[in-house]
Design an enzyme around this catalytic site. Structure first.
Site, PDB file in Angstrom:
ATOM      1  N   MET A   1     -19.420  32.198  62.338  1.00 54.65           N
ATOM      2  CA  MET A   1     -19.119  31.057  61.467  1.00 54.65           C
ATOM      3  C   MET A   1     -18.260  29.982  62.145  1.00 54.65           C
ATOM      4  SD  MET A   1     -20.988  32.007  59.016  1.00 54.65           S
ATOM      5  CE  MET A   1     -20.629  30.932  57.631  1.00 54.65           C
TER       6      MET A   1
ATOM      7  N   HIS B   1     -29.958  31.389  59.912  1.00 55.03           N
ATOM      8  CA  HIS B   1     -29.325  30.493  58.941  1.00 55.03           C
ATOM      9  C   HIS B   1     -29.919  30.752  57.557  1.00 55.03           C
ATOM     10  CE1 HIS B   1     -27.142  26.965  57.589  1.00 55.03           C
ATOM     11  NE2 HIS B   1     -28.218  26.647  56.894  1.00 55.03           N
TER      12      HIS B   1
ATOM     13  N   GLU C   1     -33.458  38.530  55.937  1.00 55.08           N
ATOM     14  CA  GLU C   1     -32.834  38.420  57.260  1.00 55.08           C
ATOM     15  C   GLU C   1     -32.968  39.713  58.053  1.00 55.08           C
ATOM     16  OE1 GLU C   1     -29.365  35.087  56.716  1.00 55.08           O
ATOM     17  OE2 GLU C   1     -28.792  37.143  56.324  1.00 55.08           O
TER      18      GLU C   1
ATOM     19  N   ARG D   1     -10.406  23.330  69.550  1.00 55.40           N
ATOM     20  CA  ARG D   1     -11.745  23.884  69.639  1.00 55.40           C
ATOM     21  C   ARG D   1     -12.163  24.118  71.094  1.00 55.40           C
ATOM     22  NH1 ARG D   1     -16.807  21.510  67.330  1.00 55.40           N
ATOM     23  NH2 ARG D   1     -15.588  20.698  65.624  1.00 55.40           N
TER      24      ARG D   1
ATOM     25  N   LEU E   1     -20.006  25.852  67.811  1.00 52.46           N
ATOM     26  CA  LEU E   1     -19.837  26.008  69.263  1.00 52.46           C
ATOM     27  C   LEU E   1     -19.993  24.656  69.953  1.00 52.46           C
ATOM     28  CD1 LEU E   1     -21.966  29.247  69.653  1.00 52.46           C
ATOM     29  CD2 LEU E   1     -19.467  29.045  69.655  1.00 52.46           C
TER      30      LEU E   1
HETATM   31  C1  GAR Z   1     -26.010  35.712  56.907  1.00 51.82           C
HETATM   32  O1  GAR Z   1     -26.547  35.441  55.642  1.00 51.82           O
HETATM   33  C2  GAR Z   1     -26.306  34.578  57.864  1.00 51.82           C
HETATM   34  O2  GAR Z   1     -27.519  33.949  57.606  1.00 51.82           O
HETATM   35  C3  GAR Z   1     -25.160  33.647  57.587  1.00 51.82           C
HETATM   36  O3  GAR Z   1     -24.050  34.477  57.412  1.00 51.82           O
HETATM   37  C4  GAR Z   1     -24.479  35.720  56.845  1.00 51.82           C
HETATM   38  C5  GAR Z   1     -23.879  36.830  57.661  1.00 51.82           C
HETATM   39  O4  GAR Z   1     -24.112  38.087  57.068  1.00 51.82           O
HETATM   40  N1  GAR Z   1     -24.957  32.738  58.675  1.00 51.82           N
HETATM   41  C6  GAR Z   1     -24.513  31.493  58.529  1.00 51.82           C
HETATM   42  O5  GAR Z   1     -24.207  31.016  57.458  1.00 51.82           O
HETATM   43  C7  GAR Z   1     -24.407  30.699  59.805  1.00 51.82           C
HETATM   44  N2  GAR Z   1     -23.879  29.413  59.557  1.00 51.82           N
HETATM   45  P1  GAR Z   1     -23.807  39.432  57.885  1.00 51.82           P
HETATM   46  O6  GAR Z   1     -22.404  39.313  58.480  1.00 51.82           O
HETATM   47  O7  GAR Z   1     -23.863  40.508  56.860  1.00 51.82           O
HETATM   48  O8  GAR Z   1     -24.845  39.590  58.943  1.00 51.82           O
END
Ligand code: GAR
Length: 210
Positions: free
Chosen positions: A90, A109, A174, A65, A93
């Site tokens: 994902m 999130h 989002e 990491r 960090l």
């Molecule tokens: C989104 O729903 C975001 O909230 C989530 O991944 C998805 C990405 O969608 N993020 C996480 O789970 C962070 N741990 P996208 O690639 O279509 O933007």
């Protein structure tokens, strides 16, 4: 304009929402680069189509990491960004990287934090019989999904909802919420100090409900 560097791992629909918001002036920002840890993430194609510089730092190419983090940080620093925007990134960090962008890194999130940090948030909300679900934007600190909360948007969970329908509702929230919050930062209204978020110099005791 605020110089945005966006980190992704997948589809990049939130990246697309930000590309569109910068293009039509809802965000006074310029996306100066997109970095993915996944070489074939569809979001890289969205970026390329918009004429945005892309880079890949594939975590599988590193022994551990901290080596990945170091390479990612170096790539990030090759862009002169004002704000780092995690948009479906994902990987966890490390402290070094997070501290390098203290107060200048946002994450989105898919839950109403502090409920359900980590993965499988839609599944967890359903399993718990929650009546409500949603999305949170927060400043990134070394604590996973634990930085100061900035804003949330909510949707009801109906009896007929499943993971797919919840994911769809959350994505729609989002795509509205992220451009709004990025614009708060771009217009100098949003700050982070001593692990606390401020909007218009007011300490946010609770995330703004949008
Ligand atoms: C989104 O729903 C975001 O909230 C989530 O991944 C998805 C990405 O969608 N993020 C996480 O789970 C962070 N741990 P996208 O690639 O279509 O933007």
């Amino acid at each position: 304009p605020c110089r945005l560097l966006i980190l992704i791992s997948g589809n990049g629909s939130n990246l697309q929402a930000l590309i569109d918001a910068c293009a039509d002036g809802r965000v006074d920002g310029q996306i100066i680069g997109v970095i993915s840890n996944v070489p074939d993430a569809f979001g890289l194609q969205r970026a390329a189509r918009a004429g945005i510089v892309t880079a890949v730092v594939d975590h599988r190419q590193f022994e551990n990491r901290s080596a990945f983090d170091q390479a990612l940080l170096a790539t990030m620093q090759s862009f002169d960004a004002d704000l780092i925007v995690l948009a479906g990134f994902m990987r966890i960090l490390g402290d070094n990287l997070v501290n390098a962008y203290s107060g200048r890194m946002l994450n989105i999130h898919p839950s109403l934090l502090p409920r359900y940090p980590g993965l499988k948030t839609h599944q967890k909300a359903l399993a718990n019989g929650d009546k409500e679900h949603g999305v949170t934007i927060h400043f990134v600190t070394a604590e996973l999904d634990g930085g100061p909360l900035i804003a949330q948007a909510r949707c009801p969970i109906l009896p007929e909802d499943d993971e797919a329908s919840l994911a769809k509702k959350v994505h729609e929230l989002e795509h509205q919420l992220y451009p709004l919050v990025v614009q708060w930062f771009a217009s100098d209204r949003l700050h982070c100090q001593n692990n606390q978020a401020f909007l218009d110099k007011q300490l946010l005791m609770e995330p703004v409900q949008c």
